[in-house]
Write an enzyme that holds these catalytic residues in place. Structure first.
Site, short mmCIF file in Angstrom:
data_model
loop_
_atom_site.label_atom_id
_atom_site.label_comp_id
_atom_site.label_asym_id
_atom_site.label_seq_id
_atom_site.Cartn_x
_atom_site.Cartn_y
_atom_site.Cartn_z
CG ASN A 12 -1.70 1.33 1.42
OD1 ASN A 12 -1.76 1.91 0.44
ND2 ASN A 12 -2.52 1.57 2.55
CE LYS A 14 -0.12 3.45 4.78
NZ LYS A 14 -0.07 3.56 6.27
CG HIS A 99 -5.93 2.26 4.93
ND1 HIS A 99 -5.60 3.31 5.87
CD2 HIS A 99 -5.13 1.42 4.93
CE1 HIS A 99 -4.35 2.82 6.17
NE2 HIS A 99 -3.93 1.94 5.63
CD GLU A 101 -2.97 5.73 6.42
OE1 GLU A 101 -3.07 6.08 5.40
OE2 GLU A 101 -2.09 5.30 7.34
CD GLU A 171 -3.75 -2.11 7.08
OE1 GLU A 171 -2.65 -2.63 6.75
OE2 GLU A 171 -4.29 -1.30 6.98
N GLY A 177 2.35 2.40 10.57
CA GLY A 177 3.13 3.43 10.49
C GLY A 177 3.86 3.89 11.67
CB SER A 215 4.91 -1.56 12.22
OG SER A 215 4.41 -0.20 12.33
#
Ligand code: PGA
Length: 258
Positions: A12, A14, A99, A101, A171, A177, A215
């Site tokens: 991914n 991003k 996701h 985010e 996730e 991250g 991560s």
């Protein structure tokens, strides 16, 4: 009683990458993936403007490509949105939906994520449906309640046949991250819970790929992928370095063999 399912590792990207560096990355990943055993599938989800570039550099390789989000609509007056059929025009086969985010920064509800999953399936793409709890939710002991609700919302809108075509990515938000991955025990526990939820939808759904994301690095990938209900990974930061991403893909093959 664990089953040997094929592994899937998806990058991914991003909102990272530009034309010149993407070319180097895509070529290196395509070449490296060619040397992996057949039971490991590899994909990258790129920013939409680079779909054409991905198609031209990955076509004929072992690497699938896709988008990181789609519109809840097929077409229309939705400025700035990208519809799933548009991604199909560029050979995409994957689309991330839900996701964290998107859920956090764009206020995407579980209901909207479910609708997007439907659009992705209608277009013939494979949705990678992301679920995950925040640190506060984990500390409050509500991890299963949160991820269960996020998954149920999607499953409720799908037939058993449709649900059998999804991929789910667990996730944990606190691991994304941050460099702080979930331990393999923590991840496996949630995956086993999600697996049971999927199986309750029907026998055809029990074996959909369950990816772990948050991560994942060359150092921890093998241990995570060795867990019975972890079928691969959704890789953010480490997917931007061909070398690291390929080591992670390789770790998936080691865990299949072992
Ligand atoms: P990360 O991101 O690997 O950089 O933690 C994973 C993701 O958000 O999909």
């Amino acid at each position: 009683m664990s089953k040997q399912r094929a592994k899937l590792v998806v990058g991914n990207w991003k909102m990272h990458g530009r034309l010149a560096e993407n070319a180097v990355l895509l070529q290196a990943v395509a070449q490296g993936a060619g040397e992996l055993p057949a039971q490991v599938r590899v994909g990258v989800c790129v920013p939409s403007p680079y779909l054409a570039q991905s198609q031209s550099l990955l076509e004929g390789s072992r690497v699938a490509w896709g988008v990181q989000d789609v519109s809840a609509f097929t077409h229309g007056a939705y400025t700035g949105e990208v519809a799933a059929p548009m991604a199909v025009d560029f050979g995409a086969t994957l689309a991330i939906v839900g996701h964290s985010e998107r859920r956090a920064y764009h206020r995407e509800s579980a209901e909207l994520v479910a609708v997007k999953t439907q659009r992705v399936l209608e277009a013939g793409l494979t949705p990678i449906v992301c679920v995950g709890e925040t640190l506060e939710e984990r500390e409050a002991g509500s991890t299963e309640q949160v991820v269960g609700m996020q998954l149920d919302e999607v499953l409720a809108k799908l037939s058993e046949q449709e649900a059998a075509r999804i991929v789910v990515a667990y996730e944990p938000v606190w691991a994304i991250g941050t460099g702080k991955s979930a331990s393999s025990e923590q991840a496996q526990a949630v995956h086993a819970f999600l697996r049971a939820r999927l199986a309750a939808k029907g026998a055809a759904v029990a074996d959909v790929p369950l990816l772990y994301g948050g991560s994942v690095k060359p150092e921890n990938a093998e241990e995570l992928f060795r867990q019975p209900d972890i079928d691969g990974g959704l890789i953010g930061g480490a997917s931007l370095k061909a070398q690291d991403f390929l080591v992670i893909c390789k770790a998936a093959t080691t865990s299949v063999a072992g």
